[in-house]
Design an enzyme around this catalytic site. Structure first.
Site, mmCIF file in Angstrom:
data_model
loop_
_atom_site.group_PDB
_atom_site.id
_atom_site.type_symbol
_atom_site.label_atom_id
_atom_site.label_comp_id
_atom_site.label_asym_id
_atom_site.label_seq_id
_atom_site.Cartn_x
_atom_site.Cartn_y
_atom_site.Cartn_z
ATOM 1 N N LYS A 124 6.263 0.392 6.826
ATOM 2 C CA LYS A 124 6.010 1.833 6.711
ATOM 3 C C LYS A 124 7.561 2.820 6.355
ATOM 4 O O LYS A 124 8.140 2.749 7.056
ATOM 5 C CB LYS A 124 5.142 2.752 7.173
ATOM 6 C CG LYS A 124 4.700 3.804 6.612
ATOM 7 C CD LYS A 124 3.413 3.764 7.288
ATOM 8 C CE LYS A 124 2.959 6.053 7.521
ATOM 9 N NZ LYS A 124 1.717 5.958 8.047
ATOM 10 N N ASP A 172 -9.276 12.193 9.891
ATOM 11 C CA ASP A 172 -8.397 11.976 8.349
ATOM 12 C C ASP A 172 -9.453 10.972 8.643
ATOM 13 O O ASP A 172 -9.101 9.932 7.558
ATOM 14 C CB ASP A 172 -7.724 12.444 8.373
ATOM 15 C CG ASP A 172 -7.284 12.364 6.830
ATOM 16 O OD1 ASP A 172 -8.027 12.200 6.150
ATOM 17 O OD2 ASP A 172 -5.975 11.990 6.695
ATOM 18 N N GLY A 207 0.904 -1.326 -0.203
ATOM 19 C CA GLY A 207 -0.035 -0.033 0.096
ATOM 20 C C GLY A 207 0.774 1.370 0.024
ATOM 21 O O GLY A 207 1.537 1.049 0.380
ATOM 22 N N SER A 208 -0.239 2.419 -0.454
ATOM 23 C CA SER A 208 0.995 3.723 0.018
ATOM 24 C C SER A 208 -0.246 4.578 -0.179
ATOM 25 O O SER A 208 -0.912 4.728 -0.227
ATOM 26 C CB SER A 208 1.294 4.208 -1.202
ATOM 27 O OG SER A 208 0.346 4.011 -2.450
ATOM 28 N N GLY A 209 0.448 5.855 1.341
ATOM 29 C CA GLY A 209 -0.031 6.690 1.678
ATOM 30 C C GLY A 209 0.485 8.079 1.372
ATOM 31 O O GLY A 209 1.112 8.307 0.794
ATOM 32 N N ALA A 210 -0.073 8.872 2.443
ATOM 33 C CA ALA A 210 0.983 10.040 1.947
ATOM 34 C C ALA A 210 2.177 10.589 2.519
ATOM 35 O O ALA A 210 1.947 10.919 2.128
ATOM 36 C CB ALA A 210 -0.386 11.306 3.014
ATOM 37 N N GLN A 211 2.000 9.249 3.500
ATOM 38 C CA GLN A 211 3.098 9.611 3.789
ATOM 39 C C GLN A 211 4.791 7.824 3.486
ATOM 40 O O GLN A 211 5.867 8.987 3.952
ATOM 41 C CB GLN A 211 3.255 9.255 6.046
ATOM 42 C CG GLN A 211 2.758 9.568 6.285
ATOM 43 C CD GLN A 211 2.356 9.645 7.759
ATOM 44 O OE1 GLN A 211 2.010 9.197 7.359
ATOM 45 N NE2 GLN A 211 3.203 10.227 8.830
ATOM 46 N N GLY A 212 4.160 8.142 2.933
ATOM 47 C CA GLY A 212 4.663 7.041 2.033
ATOM 48 C C GLY A 212 4.074 5.735 1.616
ATOM 49 O O GLY A 212 3.195 4.958 1.363
HETATM 50 P P1 AMP Z 1 -0.689 5.246 5.720
HETATM 51 O O1 AMP Z 1 0.044 5.182 4.856
HETATM 52 O O2 AMP Z 1 -0.809 4.902 6.429
HETATM 53 O O3 AMP Z 1 -2.023 5.597 4.857
HETATM 54 O O4 AMP Z 1 -0.992 3.547 4.559
HETATM 55 C C1 AMP Z 1 -1.631 3.731 3.704
HETATM 56 C C2 AMP Z 1 -1.617 2.465 3.482
HETATM 57 O O5 AMP Z 1 -1.139 1.115 3.576
HETATM 58 C C3 AMP Z 1 -2.730 1.477 3.645
HETATM 59 O O6 AMP Z 1 -4.191 2.228 2.811
HETATM 60 C C4 AMP Z 1 -2.808 0.265 3.460
HETATM 61 O O7 AMP Z 1 -3.883 -0.312 3.103
HETATM 62 C C5 AMP Z 1 -1.170 -0.627 3.887
HETATM 63 N N1 AMP Z 1 -0.841 -0.706 5.439
HETATM 64 C C6 AMP Z 1 -0.773 0.540 6.261
HETATM 65 N N2 AMP Z 1 -0.069 -0.153 7.278
HETATM 66 C C7 AMP Z 1 -0.498 -1.334 7.304
HETATM 67 C C8 AMP Z 1 -0.799 -2.687 7.625
HETATM 68 N N3 AMP Z 1 0.010 -2.725 9.392
HETATM 69 N N4 AMP Z 1 -1.008 -3.969 7.334
HETATM 70 C C9 AMP Z 1 -0.942 -3.784 6.019
HETATM 71 N N5 AMP Z 1 -1.417 -2.782 5.950
HETATM 72 C C10 AMP Z 1 -1.066 -1.436 5.794
#
Ligand code: AMP
Length: 429
Positions: free
Chosen positions: A55, A152, A33-38
């Protein structure tokens, strides 16, 4: 241990267009996955003999805002300790003193199976739907008890396991509320943005209830409830469905916003029976007595434009659709003590933020020397509904949340590219 020796414990590999440099104990990294932070990868931790999520914060020290956000997330994650809050196992697999501190950008966490975007595609039965909502509310209540309003909440910030356990991710936008004061309007991702935020009215704790309402509606409808293209469109989507709010509400708006809102076409809105007809819900549960009518009633109490008339988190936890799971140990867990009371007011240079983060990391390493992962999954038995639990009925049914992990697992098992994985993981709003 000297720096050279420590550095030998690491290896680097490319994940998408990013390079992960991690301890050799973490193997088999795959993007999930990826989000705003990385970017987030799953990995196998040979020391703990289990899978974890790693992460990588993208450029946490690129400016003061990023550094502050990284620091805030770190402090909050360290303090919050509730099974429905995301808990870190290790802050950084390696801690090197400044100036090599930029290495301190990895969070190692318990690996979950999927985010809520994937669950939204599924046909859940009432037990699972209500249990997931219960856990969201428990997590939110725990944050609120420390004066943290999330603001959020969105499906991609919530992760689940196949046993139906749920955790809220991402404290980056959490902000410690000054007691008794309304917060200034800021943040909350568009689709889940509460009216008081859209209209710049200031907000309080039940701003998060609106987001839960939007998420619940999306789980029932399988599509976004208020898919606004922009700020204005978002408001239109809300009033088209829920109706133009009363004069009493309009009087609470500041003059210019009120003029705008009053000049919009007036909408009568639809009843909740029309918005969420029976056909959208699973069949009423014989077993737990959970019904579509209760689910709809809860939606109608959460999706209330006027925050002063919207249900509170405590009331939602007592709602008949939710309270079947009520466990005082989960709902009334002691509030987390935020170690840094000045968290929100702090302003520092990037170098000072680095020092602060470094101290937090050292403190964390000291506290977790035993190498125990906090926040390990609690057996679902802890939340028993009339003597059973959501996943007990059948592990292969379409309703089983374990089936929702399949896509994620397939994505990470069979395709190592970030793009493919992100695509398979669905929306990342
Ligand atoms: P985040 O950067 O924390 O917003 O995470 C981005 C994406 O990574 C999330 O929407 C999840 O799909 C995936 N993700 C983050 N943390 C976890 C975790 N501990 N276990 C499984 N998937 C995760």
């Amino acid at each position: 241990m000297n720096r050279n020796k420590r550095e030998k414990e690491f290896y680097s590999l490319d994940v998408g267009d990013s390079t992960f440099t991690v301890l050799k104990r973490y193997q088999n990294l795959r993007p999930i996955g990826s989000g705003a932070q990385g970017i987030v990868c799953s990995a196998y931790d040979h020391n703990l003999e289990r899978n974890v999520a790693i992460k990588k914060l993208s450029r946490p020290f690129q400016n003061q805002t990023h550094a502050k956000r990284a620091y805030r997330e770190l402090v909050l994650m360290k303090c919050v300790n509730h099974k429905n809050e995301h808990v870190i196992a290790t802050i950084s697999p390696h801690t090197l003193p400044p100036p090599t501190l930029c290495a301190t950008r990895y969070l190692v966490m318990e690996l979950m199976d999927a985010n809520l975007c994937q669950v939204i595609q599924m046909e859940l039965d009432h037990e699972r739907l209500s249990y997931l909502l219960y856990q969201m509310l428990c997590g939110i209540k725990h944050l609120h008890s420390a004066g943290i309003i999330h603001r959020d909440l969105k499906p991609s910030n919530i992760v689940v396991k196949s046993d139906c356990t749920l955790k809220i991710l991402d404290f980056g936008l959490a902000r410690t509320a000054a007691t008794g004061l309304l917060m200034t309007p800021y943040v909350v991702t568009r689709y889940y943005r509460a009216p008081e935020v859209i209209l710049g009215m200031g907000y309080q704790a039940n701003v998060d209830i609106w987001s839960v309402g939007c998420i619940m509606a999306e789980m029932v409808r399988h599509k976004i409830l208020f898919p606004g293209r922009d700020y204005i469109d978002q408001w239109n989507k809300v009033i088209e469905q829920l109706g133009t709010p009363s004069q009493e509400f309009l009087m609470k708006l500041n003059q210019s916003v009120r003029t705008y809102v009053e000049n919009r076409p007036r909408y009568a809105g639809y009843s909740f029976e029309k918005l969420f007809p029976d056909v959208l819900f699973p069949p009423d549960s014989e077993h737990s007595k959970l019904k579509a009518s209760q689910a709809r009633d809860l939606l109608s109490k959460m999706l209330v434009i006027d925050a002063s008339k919207r249900i509170s988190v405590e009331e939602a936890l007592q709602h008949p659709y939710i309270n079947v799971w009520y466990d005082p140990a989960e709902v009334e867990a002691p509030p987390p003590l935020i170690s840094d009371q000045k968290l929100e007011e702090r302003e520092h240079t990037v170098e000072e933020w680095k020092e602060l983060i470094y101290k937090e990391v050292l403190d964390w390493e000291e506290r977790t020397k035993s190498n125990v992962i906090r926040g390990q999954p609690t057996p679902l038995g802890a939340a028993v509904i009339n003597g059973s639990q959501p996943s007990s009925s059948s592990s292969s049914s379409a309703n089983d949340v374990s089936s929702m992990s399949t896509d994620a697992t397939l994505a990470s098992d069979t395709d190592n590219s970030l793009e493919a994985s992100a695509g398979a993981l669905g929306c990342c709003r």
